[in-house]
Design a protein around this motif. Structure first.
Motif, PDB file in Angstrom:
ATOM      1  N   ARG A  54       0.875  -1.180   0.000  1.00 38.13           N
ATOM      2  CA  ARG A  54       0.000   0.000   0.000  1.00 38.13           C
ATOM      3  C   ARG A  54       0.907   1.223   0.000  1.00 38.13           C
ATOM      4  N   SER A  55       0.355   2.369  -0.376  1.00 35.28           N
ATOM      5  CA  SER A  55       1.136   3.600  -0.272  1.00 35.28           C
ATOM      6  C   SER A  55       1.561   3.760   1.175  1.00 35.28           C
ATOM      7  N   TYR A  77       6.922   1.407  -0.389  1.00 39.08           N
ATOM      8  CA  TYR A  77       5.949   1.733  -1.432  1.00 39.08           C
ATOM      9  C   TYR A  77       5.527   3.189  -1.302  1.00 39.08           C
ATOM     10  N   ILE A  78       5.726   3.938  -2.363  1.00 36.46           N
ATOM     11  CA  ILE A  78       5.482   5.376  -2.356  1.00 36.46           C
ATOM     12  C   ILE A  78       4.090   5.705  -2.883  1.00 36.46           C
ATOM     13  N   ASP A  79       3.686   5.022  -3.952  1.00 42.81           N
ATOM     14  CA  ASP A  79       2.418   5.314  -4.613  1.00 42.81           C
ATOM     15  C   ASP A  79       1.848   4.010  -5.145  1.00 42.81           C
ATOM     16  N   ILE A  81      -1.652   2.628  -7.017  1.00 49.51           N
ATOM     17  CA  ILE A  81      -2.958   2.840  -7.632  1.00 49.51           C
ATOM     18  C   ILE A  81      -3.409   1.475  -8.152  1.00 49.51           C
ATOM     19  N   PHE A  86       2.319   1.149  -9.559  1.00 51.51           N
ATOM     20  CA  PHE A  86       2.874   1.402  -8.233  1.00 51.51           C
ATOM     21  C   PHE A  86       4.313   1.842  -8.404  1.00 51.51           C
ATOM     22  N   TYR A  88       7.936   2.360  -6.102  1.00 56.21           N
ATOM     23  CA  TYR A  88       8.583   1.993  -4.847  1.00 56.21           C
ATOM     24  C   TYR A  88      10.083   2.255  -4.932  1.00 56.21           C
ATOM     25  N   THR A 105       9.135   1.934 -11.081  1.00 52.86           N
ATOM     26  CA  THR A 105       7.741   2.166 -11.429  1.00 52.86           C
ATOM     27  C   THR A 105       7.259   0.964 -12.219  1.00 52.86           C
ATOM     28  N   SER A 107       3.855  -0.241 -14.248  1.00 50.64           N
ATOM     29  CA  SER A 107       2.542   0.184 -14.729  1.00 50.64           C
ATOM     30  C   SER A 107       1.886  -0.946 -15.515  1.00 50.64           C
TER      31      SER A 107
END
Length: 158
Positions: A54-55, A77-79, A81, A86, A88, A105, A107
């Motif tokens: 999770r973020s 984990y930074i972001d 979605i 995500f 990290y 990243t 995607s």
């Protein structure tokens, strides 16, 4: 005292999976799923694995190579979605020596018959560590295992 240095590189890998996007994303997100494919060396011994996907969450993975060297992976984990991307940051260590720091990243996009995944890692190798392509090779092996897992082989791929 050893000389301090940084060696920067970027690794980009695109993969196409014959599996639904949610299955590919969840293979990263659910601890029991990720453990099935994440290792790039099947003969190594798992010492510790924790995943809070999770973020703001984290991941820890420690394995021992056949020669006894402990490979440690610590991620933050930074972001995150769901089913999109995500981001990290992670450290890699050999025994107690940090060999690299990365920002990655991942995607995802649906495509006819499956899912497109794009992985981009911006890595800094530290203090003379000579990677000689092993990061790319290990990541590719891991993604081969991911393919086996998401395309129907629920057993451990390696």
């Amino acid at each position: 005292m050893s000389a301090r240095s940084t060696d920067h590189t970027t690794i980009t890998i695109e993969r196409h999976f014959k599996a639904p996007l949610s299955r590919v994303f969840n293979a990263w997100a659910i601890p029991e799923h990720k453990q099935q494919w994440f290792a790039c060396h099947g003969e190594w011994k798992q010492l510790d694995f924790q995943l809070d996907f999770r973020s703001g969450g984290s991941e820890s993975n420690r394995t021992a190579a056949t020669d006894g060297v402990v490979h440690a992976y610590e991620a933050r984990y930074i972001d995150v979605i769901q089913n999109e991307r995500f981001i990290y940051a992670f450290d890699m260590m050999l025994d107690e020596v940090r060999i690299s720091v990365s920002l990655a990243t991942v995607s995802f996009a649906p495509e006819p018959g499956g899912t497109k995944m794009t992985f981009v890692e911006q890595v800094v190798f530290l203090d003379g560590y000579s990677d000689s392509g092993s990061r790319l090779m290990g990541t590719e092996i891991g993604f081969d295992n991911l393919r086996l897992y998401v395309e129907g082989d629920n057993g451990r791929p390696n």
